[in-house]
Design an enzyme around this catalytic site. Sequence first.
Site, PDB file in Angstrom:
ATOM      1  N   LYS A  22       0.839  -1.207   0.000  1.00 44.14           N
ATOM      2  CA  LYS A  22       0.000   0.000   0.000  1.00 44.14           C
ATOM      3  C   LYS A  22       0.874   1.258   0.000  1.00 44.14           C
ATOM      4  CE  LYS A  22      -1.621   1.539   4.084  1.00 44.14           C
ATOM      5  NZ  LYS A  22      -1.204   2.922   4.371  1.00 44.14           N
ATOM      6  N   ASN A  23       1.834   1.313   0.921  1.00 44.80           N
ATOM      7  CA  ASN A  23       2.629   2.546   1.053  1.00 44.80           C
ATOM      8  C   ASN A  23       3.497   2.817  -0.166  1.00 44.80           C
ATOM      9  OD1 ASN A  23       1.522   2.965   3.514  1.00 44.80           O
ATOM     10  ND2 ASN A  23       3.377   2.636   4.710  1.00 44.80           N
ATOM     11  N   ARG A  94      -3.900  10.494   5.108  1.00 46.91           N
ATOM     12  CA  ARG A  94      -2.880  11.536   5.078  1.00 46.91           C
ATOM     13  C   ARG A  94      -2.045  11.540   3.803  1.00 46.91           C
ATOM     14  NH1 ARG A  94      -1.081  14.122   9.343  1.00 46.91           N
ATOM     15  NH2 ARG A  94       0.973  14.102   8.389  1.00 46.91           N
ATOM     16  N   CYS A 118      -3.469  12.716  13.716  1.00 42.79           N
ATOM     17  CA  CYS A 118      -3.919  11.324  13.576  1.00 42.79           C
ATOM     18  C   CYS A 118      -3.774  10.636  14.916  1.00 42.79           C
ATOM     19  CB  CYS A 118      -3.146  10.609  12.478  1.00 42.79           C
ATOM     20  SG  CYS A 118      -1.592   9.900  12.980  1.00 42.79           S
ATOM     21  N   ARG A 123       1.224  14.926  13.393  1.00 45.40           N
ATOM     22  CA  ARG A 123       2.034  14.473  12.250  1.00 45.40           C
ATOM     23  C   ARG A 123       2.173  15.650  11.295  1.00 45.40           C
ATOM     24  NH1 ARG A 123       0.153   8.824   9.979  1.00 45.40           N
ATOM     25  NH2 ARG A 123       2.083   9.048   8.791  1.00 45.40           N
ATOM     26  N   PRO A 124       3.201  16.465  11.536  1.00 41.63           N
ATOM     27  CA  PRO A 124       3.332  17.714  10.778  1.00 41.63           C
ATOM     28  C   PRO A 124       3.702  17.482   9.317  1.00 41.63           C
ATOM     29  CG  PRO A 124       5.257  17.375  12.182  1.00 41.63           C
ATOM     30  CD  PRO A 124       4.300  16.261  12.497  1.00 41.63           C
ATOM     31  N   VAL A 125       3.474  18.526   8.499  1.00 44.12           N
ATOM     32  CA  VAL A 125       3.922  18.492   7.093  1.00 44.12           C
ATOM     33  C   VAL A 125       4.827  19.705   6.813  1.00 44.12           C
ATOM     34  CG1 VAL A 125       2.035  17.120   6.127  1.00 44.12           C
ATOM     35  CG2 VAL A 125       1.753  19.597   6.376  1.00 44.12           C
ATOM     36  N   ASP A 126       5.401  20.254   7.900  1.00 40.96           N
ATOM     37  CA  ASP A 126       6.229  21.462   7.732  1.00 40.96           C
ATOM     38  C   ASP A 126       7.395  21.238   6.772  1.00 40.96           C
ATOM     39  OD1 ASP A 126       7.059  19.675   9.802  1.00 40.96           O
ATOM     40  OD2 ASP A 126       8.513  21.147  10.498  1.00 40.96           O
ATOM     41  N   LEU A 127       8.000  20.053   6.810  1.00 44.19           N
ATOM     42  CA  LEU A 127       9.164  19.808   5.943  1.00 44.19           C
ATOM     43  C   LEU A 127       8.758  19.783   4.470  1.00 44.19           C
ATOM     44  CD1 LEU A 127      10.877  16.937   7.980  1.00 44.19           C
ATOM     45  CD2 LEU A 127      11.416  19.370   8.026  1.00 44.19           C
ATOM     46  N   ASP A 309       6.365   0.782  11.694  1.00 41.35           N
ATOM     47  CA  ASP A 309       5.118   0.097  11.317  1.00 41.35           C
ATOM     48  C   ASP A 309       5.080  -1.364  11.779  1.00 41.35           C
ATOM     49  OD1 ASP A 309       4.151   2.380  10.188  1.00 41.35           O
ATOM     50  OD2 ASP A 309       4.419   1.756   8.105  1.00 41.35           O
ATOM     51  N   ILE A 331      10.305   7.335  16.106  1.00 44.08           N
ATOM     52  CA  ILE A 331       9.763   8.057  14.943  1.00 44.08           C
ATOM     53  C   ILE A 331       8.463   8.783  15.333  1.00 44.08           C
ATOM     54  CG2 ILE A 331       9.101   7.880  12.508  1.00 44.08           C
ATOM     55  CD1 ILE A 331      11.805   6.583  12.762  1.00 44.08           C
ATOM     56  N   ARG A 401      -7.866  -0.853   5.725  1.00 38.39           N
ATOM     57  CA  ARG A 401      -7.060   0.183   5.054  1.00 38.39           C
ATOM     58  C   ARG A 401      -5.734  -0.382   4.566  1.00 38.39           C
ATOM     59  NH1 ARG A 401      -5.551   4.883   8.511  1.00 38.39           N
ATOM     60  NH2 ARG A 401      -4.434   5.197   6.577  1.00 38.39           N
TER      61      ARG A 401
HETATM   62  C1  UD1 Z   1       5.265   6.971   6.171  1.00 33.60           C
HETATM   63  C2  UD1 Z   1       4.365   5.766   6.136  1.00 33.60           C
HETATM   64  C3  UD1 Z   1       4.030   5.309   7.553  1.00 33.60           C
HETATM   65  C4  UD1 Z   1       5.324   5.079   8.343  1.00 33.60           C
HETATM   66  C5  UD1 Z   1       6.219   6.308   8.266  1.00 33.60           C
HETATM   67  C6  UD1 Z   1       7.581   6.097   8.909  1.00 33.60           C
HETATM   68  C7  UD1 Z   1       3.066   6.021   4.115  1.00 33.60           C
HETATM   69  C8  UD1 Z   1       1.751   6.324   3.524  1.00 33.60           C
HETATM   70  N1  UD1 Z   1       3.136   6.115   5.453  1.00 33.60           N
HETATM   71  O1  UD1 Z   1       4.552   8.030   6.812  1.00 33.60           O
HETATM   72  O2  UD1 Z   1       3.294   4.087   7.468  1.00 33.60           O
HETATM   73  O3  UD1 Z   1       5.005   4.801   9.678  1.00 33.60           O
HETATM   74  O4  UD1 Z   1       6.460   6.660   6.885  1.00 33.60           O
HETATM   75  O5  UD1 Z   1       8.233   5.025   8.308  1.00 33.60           O
HETATM   76  O6  UD1 Z   1       4.006   5.673   3.426  1.00 33.60           O
HETATM   77  N2  UD1 Z   1       8.022  14.848  10.110  1.00 33.60           N
HETATM   78  C9  UD1 Z   1       8.105  16.177  10.450  1.00 33.60           C
HETATM   79  N3  UD1 Z   1       7.686  17.092   9.513  1.00 33.60           N
HETATM   80  C10 UD1 Z   1       7.226  16.722   8.288  1.00 33.60           C
HETATM   81  C11 UD1 Z   1       7.161  15.360   7.965  1.00 33.60           C
HETATM   82  C12 UD1 Z   1       7.565  14.419   8.909  1.00 33.60           C
HETATM   83  O7  UD1 Z   1       8.505  16.543  11.528  1.00 33.60           O
HETATM   84  O8  UD1 Z   1       6.891  17.608   7.495  1.00 33.60           O
HETATM   85  C13 UD1 Z   1       8.454  13.819  11.103  1.00 33.60           C
HETATM   86  C14 UD1 Z   1       7.312  12.955  11.598  1.00 33.60           C
HETATM   87  O9  UD1 Z   1       6.599  13.558  12.648  1.00 33.60           O
HETATM   88  C15 UD1 Z   1       8.060  11.709  12.012  1.00 33.60           C
HETATM   89  C16 UD1 Z   1       9.217  11.622  11.029  1.00 33.60           C
HETATM   90  O10 UD1 Z   1       9.320  12.916  10.448  1.00 33.60           O
HETATM   91  O11 UD1 Z   1       8.572  11.847  13.308  1.00 33.60           O
HETATM   92  C17 UD1 Z   1       9.061  10.628   9.911  1.00 33.60           C
HETATM   93  O12 UD1 Z   1       7.796  10.786   9.288  1.00 33.60           O
HETATM   94  P1  UD1 Z   1       7.555  10.446   7.750  1.00 33.60           P
HETATM   95  O13 UD1 Z   1       8.678   9.591   7.244  1.00 33.60           O
HETATM   96  O14 UD1 Z   1       7.252  11.692   7.024  1.00 33.60           O
HETATM   97  O15 UD1 Z   1       6.227   9.557   7.786  1.00 33.60           O
HETATM   98  P2  UD1 Z   1       5.087   9.529   6.697  1.00 33.60           P
HETATM   99  O16 UD1 Z   1       5.672   9.717   5.347  1.00 33.60           O
HETATM  100  O17 UD1 Z   1       3.969  10.407   7.128  1.00 33.60           O
END
Ligand code: UD1
Length: 422
Positions: A22-23, A94, A118, A123-127, A309, A331, A401
């Site tokens: 899925k991912n 997400r 969630c 679970r930020p998207v700032d990056l 995961d 994580i 899911r």
């Molecule tokens: C993806 C996977 C999820 C898995 C995760 C970590 C999918 C759909 N989901 O989630 O199943 O558990 O990787 O392997 O593929 N972070 C920030 N800012 C950001 C983005 C991330 O601080 O803008 C932090 C997160 O809070 C976290 C870390 O970065 O602590 C890693 O997150 P990330 O690798 O982005 O996870 P996802 O891509 O959301």
Amino acid sequence: MDKFIIEGPAPLQGSIPISGSKNAALPLMAAAILGDSPSSISLVPKLKDIYTFNNVIRVTGTAVDFNEDENRLTIDPSNLGFPEAPYDLVRKMRASFYMLGALMGRTGDAKVSLPGGCAWGPRPVDLHLKGMEAMGAEITLEKGYVFGSFPGDSVPGGEYTLEPSSVGATVNLILAAVRRADKFVIHNAAKEPDVVLLCSMLTKMGANIEGAGTGTITIKKADALKGVEFSNDPDRIETGTFMIAAAMHPDSEITLTGCKPEDLGSFPKTLSKTGASVQINGSEIKVKAPDTIKPVSVTTKIYPGFPTDLQAQWATLMTQADGESTVTETIYFDRFSYVPELKRLGASISLEKNRATINGGKKLSGTSVMSTDLRASVSLVLAAMVANGQSEVLRIYHLDRGYEDLEQKLSGLGASVTRADD
Ligand code: UD1
């Protein structure tokens, strides 16, 4: 709402095929939007998240056809005319936020809902957003939506360091850059197999990407990308989940077919430390449970370390180990919602900050437990399969899911798992 009724304990024996990931499929689907002609992706699992993303993509005017008999998706973006992803759909999943990179890459503009929190906490998207700005995009936030646009057809690009490394941000930045940035470098990029697979598909489409699978990914602009036929990879988290399931009952021995063992990182070695026998033969993995499960502590890390995961499933395995172990989450610090539910089944676990300490060897006994998220839910199923008596796992929509045909696969291995209307 459906639930599972599970009778335990029962050993698992036999062979089952692993489904497509899925991912990994979701970034490939987003990549297809960047093509000038239709793409076809095989080994796509029939899962709720895939159907949700199909609908997110369709909103834009892109045609999506899912041949469910063949697990094949065809995505034709020729008529894409509405570069938006609405809240109603994004809040369901997400990863819909990948539409930001895909739409900006395709049309130069996008309006995409912010995904929100969630069950694992913030679970930020700032990056994702700062990386796009470093690339030269204009990003504004208004009423819960991200508006992204590139000034002109292309931007010179630049570089951005992800801190921490992020799968989602790496995917989004690659999607945005391949058609728009003259040169963009992502430092501390995610090395996960899902990112490598995305880069393979984009490269086949005509993209210019170097360094996939390393910490530095360099993207140079491609003027055109064509649609391709591409195969998704098997699901490494489903593979790891079944490997753990096989280790939990002393009489279990199963073979998983259609796997990609090289994508499992350090996991097979870690499982072997419990005393389980793990034999890899090409795309087949055979796991035989140990007579006594040795306690093995793990700490989640980015790939190729222990995957977050699989930590809920690991903690569940450790409830049956002969001694004490810890599971440390680095994580997503809050990812322990399964702990109170495992305790209801009789597990002895204490939680301090981001570390669970599991006092193994307690006999579990069946009862009703509640799913809270995808991996937490499957860990409750694993626990119920070794618990004495009947259990009910409620709210299994989380499982739908991310695990294709879970009850059929487990029943095929001899477990007593039935779906019922709650
Ligand atoms: C993806 C996977 C999820 C898995 C995760 C970590 C999918 C759909 N989901 O989630 O199943 O558990 O990787 O392997 O593929 N972070 C920030 N800012 C950001 C983005 C991330 O601080 O803008 C932090 C997160 O809070 C976290 C870390 O970065 O602590 C890693 O997150 P990330 O690798 O982005 O996870 P996802 O891509 O959301």
